[in-house]
Every structure is written in structure tokens, then in C-alpha cells.
Design a protein around this motif. Sequence first.
Motif, short mmCIF file in Angstrom:
data_model
loop_
_atom_site.label_atom_id
_atom_site.label_comp_id
_atom_site.label_asym_id
_atom_site.label_seq_id
_atom_site.Cartn_x
_atom_site.Cartn_y
_atom_site.Cartn_z
N GLU A 8 0.65 -1.27 0.03
CA GLU A 8 -0.01 0.08 0.05
C GLU A 8 0.78 1.35 -0.04
O GLU A 8 0.35 2.03 -0.75
CB GLU A 8 -1.08 0.04 1.12
CG GLU A 8 -1.95 1.00 1.05
CD GLU A 8 -3.06 0.87 2.10
OE1 GLU A 8 -3.83 1.91 2.39
OE2 GLU A 8 -3.04 -0.01 2.64
N ARG A 9 1.78 1.11 0.85
CA ARG A 9 2.87 2.34 0.67
C ARG A 9 3.39 2.70 -0.77
O ARG A 9 3.42 3.98 -1.15
CB ARG A 9 3.96 1.94 1.70
CG ARG A 9 3.58 2.09 3.12
CD ARG A 9 4.87 2.50 4.21
NE ARG A 9 5.89 1.27 3.99
CZ ARG A 9 5.49 0.12 4.86
NH1 ARG A 9 4.38 -0.05 5.77
NH2 ARG A 9 6.36 -0.70 4.66
N ALA A 10 3.86 1.67 -1.48
CA ALA A 10 4.44 1.69 -2.71
C ALA A 10 3.53 2.31 -3.76
O ALA A 10 3.44 3.24 -4.41
CB ALA A 10 4.95 0.34 -3.08
N VAL B 286 15.49 -1.79 0.90
CA VAL B 286 14.97 -0.42 1.04
C VAL B 286 13.59 -0.53 1.09
O VAL B 286 12.82 -1.07 0.30
CB VAL B 286 15.45 0.60 0.18
CG1 VAL B 286 14.87 1.97 0.20
CG2 VAL B 286 16.77 0.68 0.22
N ASP B 287 12.76 0.16 1.92
CA ASP B 287 11.12 0.13 1.79
C ASP B 287 10.63 0.46 0.50
O ASP B 287 11.03 1.33 -0.31
CB ASP B 287 10.59 0.99 3.10
CG ASP B 287 9.22 1.13 3.10
OD1 ASP B 287 8.64 -0.05 3.61
OD2 ASP B 287 8.56 2.01 2.37
N ALA B 288 9.62 -0.34 0.05
CA ALA B 288 9.00 0.05 -1.42
C ALA B 288 8.53 1.51 -1.82
O ALA B 288 8.60 1.83 -2.78
CB ALA B 288 7.98 -1.22 -1.45
N GLY B 289 7.96 1.85 -0.71
CA GLY B 289 7.43 3.17 -0.72
C GLY B 289 8.42 4.32 -0.85
O GLY B 289 8.33 5.25 -1.74
N GLU C 80 11.57 8.03 -4.48
CA GLU C 80 13.02 8.28 -4.81
C GLU C 80 12.93 8.13 -6.32
O GLU C 80 13.66 9.03 -7.17
CB GLU C 80 13.91 7.52 -4.38
CG GLU C 80 14.22 7.85 -2.79
CD GLU C 80 15.23 6.93 -2.02
OE1 GLU C 80 15.82 6.11 -2.82
OE2 GLU C 80 15.67 7.42 -1.01
N LEU C 81 12.37 7.04 -6.94
CA LEU C 81 12.23 6.84 -8.49
C LEU C 81 11.67 8.01 -9.15
O LEU C 81 12.50 8.60 -10.02
CB LEU C 81 11.78 5.49 -8.64
CG LEU C 81 11.27 5.21 -10.20
CD1 LEU C 81 12.39 4.98 -10.88
CD2 LEU C 81 10.40 3.84 -10.03
N ALA C 82 10.52 8.46 -8.71
CA ALA C 82 9.77 9.51 -9.28
C ALA C 82 10.50 10.76 -9.09
O ALA C 82 10.58 11.39 -10.23
CB ALA C 82 8.26 9.68 -8.76
N ALA C 83 11.03 11.12 -8.18
CA ALA C 83 11.66 12.47 -7.97
C ALA C 83 13.06 12.49 -8.75
O ALA C 83 13.41 13.50 -9.56
CB ALA C 83 12.27 12.62 -6.55
N ARG C 84 13.93 11.32 -8.83
CA ARG C 84 15.23 11.38 -9.55
C ARG C 84 14.89 11.38 -11.16
O ARG C 84 15.54 12.00 -11.86
CB ARG C 84 15.92 10.23 -9.29
CG ARG C 84 16.34 10.20 -7.62
CD ARG C 84 17.45 9.03 -7.07
NE ARG C 84 17.59 9.22 -5.91
CZ ARG C 84 18.27 8.23 -5.19
NH1 ARG C 84 18.54 7.28 -6.02
NH2 ARG C 84 18.56 8.33 -4.09
#
Length: 459
Positions: A5-7, A49-52, A57-61
Motif C-alpha cells: 500500500e505504501r508503494a 529499502v522500503d518499497a514506498g 525516490e524513483l519518481a523524484a530522480r
Amino acid sequence: MDERERALGAAYRAALAFFDELDERPVWPRADVDDMLAAFGRELPENPVDAGRVIAELAARAQPGLVGIAGGRFFGFVIGGTLPAALAADWLVSAWDQNSGSSTMTPAVVALERIAGAWMCELLGLPRDASVGFVTGAQMANFVCLAAARHAVLRRAGWDLTRDGLRGAPPLRFVVGADRHGAVDRALRFAGVGAAEIAVVASDGEGRMLPEALSETLRAEEGAPVIVCLQAGEVHTGAFDPFAQLIPLARSHGAWVHVDGAFGLWAAAAPELRHLTESVGEADSWATDGHKTLNVPYDCGMAIVRDPADSIALFHAGGDYLIHSSLDPWDVTPELSRRGRGVPAWAALRSLGRAGVADLVGRLHRNALQLETRLRAIPGITIVNDVVYTQVMFRLDDDAATRALGAAILADGTAALTGAQWRGRAVLRCSMSNWATSPADIDRTADAIARLSLPTASA
């Protein structure tokens, strides 16, 4: 809240933020691949690393390296956007995680794909009982159709390809237009066809195959098994081969007729454009790509074959552990395991309805006409093609200036369009493929081109 759910929550928030920023962010990326390699990290982390956090981080980078394909001012190549219903359906496809080869194992997905295929054939004037194989895109759709065509015409000539292979088979001839898309040649290479086996037919100034040239070519190939490849929507000009003349001509020589309609087949769905595809339904196979004109996510090509038996004869899946029914997806394409890529197509068609599809296709054409009108009013710009569908091609008087203008437009970021060569001259191409493009987007793009073209033209 568990990790899933966090991811998913992080992905949802990042997706909405991306859409919110589309109108103001530069359309072309602001970073190159080396920048992105550095941003994402070259070394594999040692610990989990926590999936969320990973998704956030993926989206920001990723932001500087993303192109605004989903927005209304991306006109490069021939790339559509994604309708809301199709996008949401694609999220469900990933969540459901169905292995969509078997109608027995995954009946919901297979049923959705069968219905989407039948609806699409109805809209495009193709046989509703044709086999529709959902593949990755138009490239693989052309490959699937041409491979099935080769098997079928060899069988007619008394040769069993599945038993005896190609060695010793009767020589085939593949007839293509001078302005066909490179995906056709690539598909033929995948199928083991060499350049010496391809006969090229002359085309007119808009890229349409000439009937008299096809007739001459077919007379020269008399007696050999022949496959004729036609085109719905030339990638530069948007022109359509004259199917009403070419298909009967090919039929009179016993040829299989294939149509590469990656984005152009959809003209049949709009009453004002249907004349462009007159008689296209008389062919034997057709390739198209839902990510272009239908505006579904990537990974939704369609390989359509008039007689499903011709698909099954080549692609039928083996394996005593598999569960078979009357017509499984794995029997009409090369894949066994795949995602339910036809589900977003069903969602797009269900959300639009017949009238909505017609309006979408017609609106893309009207966008092209609006851009043509605006560009004709800019000093120094020449429209190169007849704007019959969704493609607008233009240039400046000088090749170097044309290329410089193309680079300036991408650097400016207001819109994205791509360069090409047409009849030996540099051109810039605008493809109207996105459902989200508005008249305001066209005006904003034309204003940017006018602003950038004057210093470029005088340089």
C-alpha cells in the motif's frame, strides 16, 4: 499500512504530480542518459529499502529525464498519449498479474481481449471473426502477420513450413512500396527474408504505391508465391495507398495482401476520413498499434489475420502441461507468457464508444489542419505534404536552417517534434496523435515555431 500500500500510494501521488506539471514543464527532457545513470545509482545497494521510499525516490530522480509524451504538445515520431480509462486499466493489469496466454487459466483477461479485438475490427471495417493477437507494438504486429502470411502462401504452393522448414522451399517474393516504414523490412529480416527477395514498387510524391508500378512488378513475379505489403498512413506524409485499386490487382495474381496500418487504420473509424481506407478490409492481414491513434499505454500492438487458421497453423503452442481451449492467445502470437495488454484497449473503447472513437480520430485530423494553417502564415516556412490525416511536414528553404530550427524547438521546450529526410531534403514532422492536444496547444506550438524560425531562417 503494508509495504504494498505504501508503494502504490507513492506511485499514485507521483503520477498525479506528473500530470499536474505537464502543462508548464519543458516537453523535451532536460537531462541526458549519463545524468540519469548518475541519478539512479550505478551500484546495487547492499540492504533492502522500503518499497514506498523506493518509488518516491524513483519518481523524484526521474523528473529531468522524462519527456512530456503524455501532454498535449508532444508531436514527435507517431506517439499517442494514454486515455484515463486505459491508464487506470493498465494499473489493474499489473495488479492482477494474469499470465494471459490461456483462456482456461485467465478467462477474464482473454474475454476482455476478444471483445476489444471484435470491437476494433468492427470500427475499422475488418472481419469481426479475424484473429487479433495482442503484441508489443506495430513492429511485432507486422512480424506476426508476415510470418503467418509466409506460412500460408507456402502451404498453398504445396510446401509445409512447419514440417520441412525453409530449406528447399519454393522461392517467395515480398512486394513492398518505396516509402514503406522500416518496420516492414525489419519484420522481414526477423522472418529470415533477405533483401534479394524483396521487390520495391515505385510510389508517388506523397508516398502512395503506384498501381501501374505494382502491376508491372506482379507480372514479373508471375508464378511465384507473393506477399504484397501495403500501407495505411505513410509515416511522413500520412498518405494512404489506394487500396481499392491495389488489392484487386494483387488478388488477380494470387498474392496475400498485408496492410501496415500502425496509426492509419483508425481513419476508418471517422466518417469524414473513412474514404482513405476504402477497401482496406479486403486484405488478408493488418498491423496496428493501440498506443498511437487509440491512445492506450505502450505494449498494445495488434496483429490481425483474416482467417484465424492461418495464425494457428504457425503459432499453435505445444506442451502437454498447457491447458488448451478452442482459441487461446498463445496460438496466434509467438508468446506464451505475457501480461493482459489488451485490457487497456477494451477500457479505451468502452469509455469512448463508437462516437467517441470517431471524434478522437477526427479531432486529431482537425488538429493537423489547424497547425497547417498556422504554419502557412509563418514567413519562410513551406508545408511539404498534403495534410490528409494526422501528419504535418514542413521545412525552411535551407536544410541546415531546418535542422537548426528543429534543435531550437527541442531546446526551447514548448513543444517536441522530430526531424527527418523527405525526397532528399531535411524536414520537420509533427504527428497529431495525442487525445490531450487542444487548439490552445496548437496555437502555443505555432507561436513558438514562429518565434524561433525567424532568427534561424536569417542565420
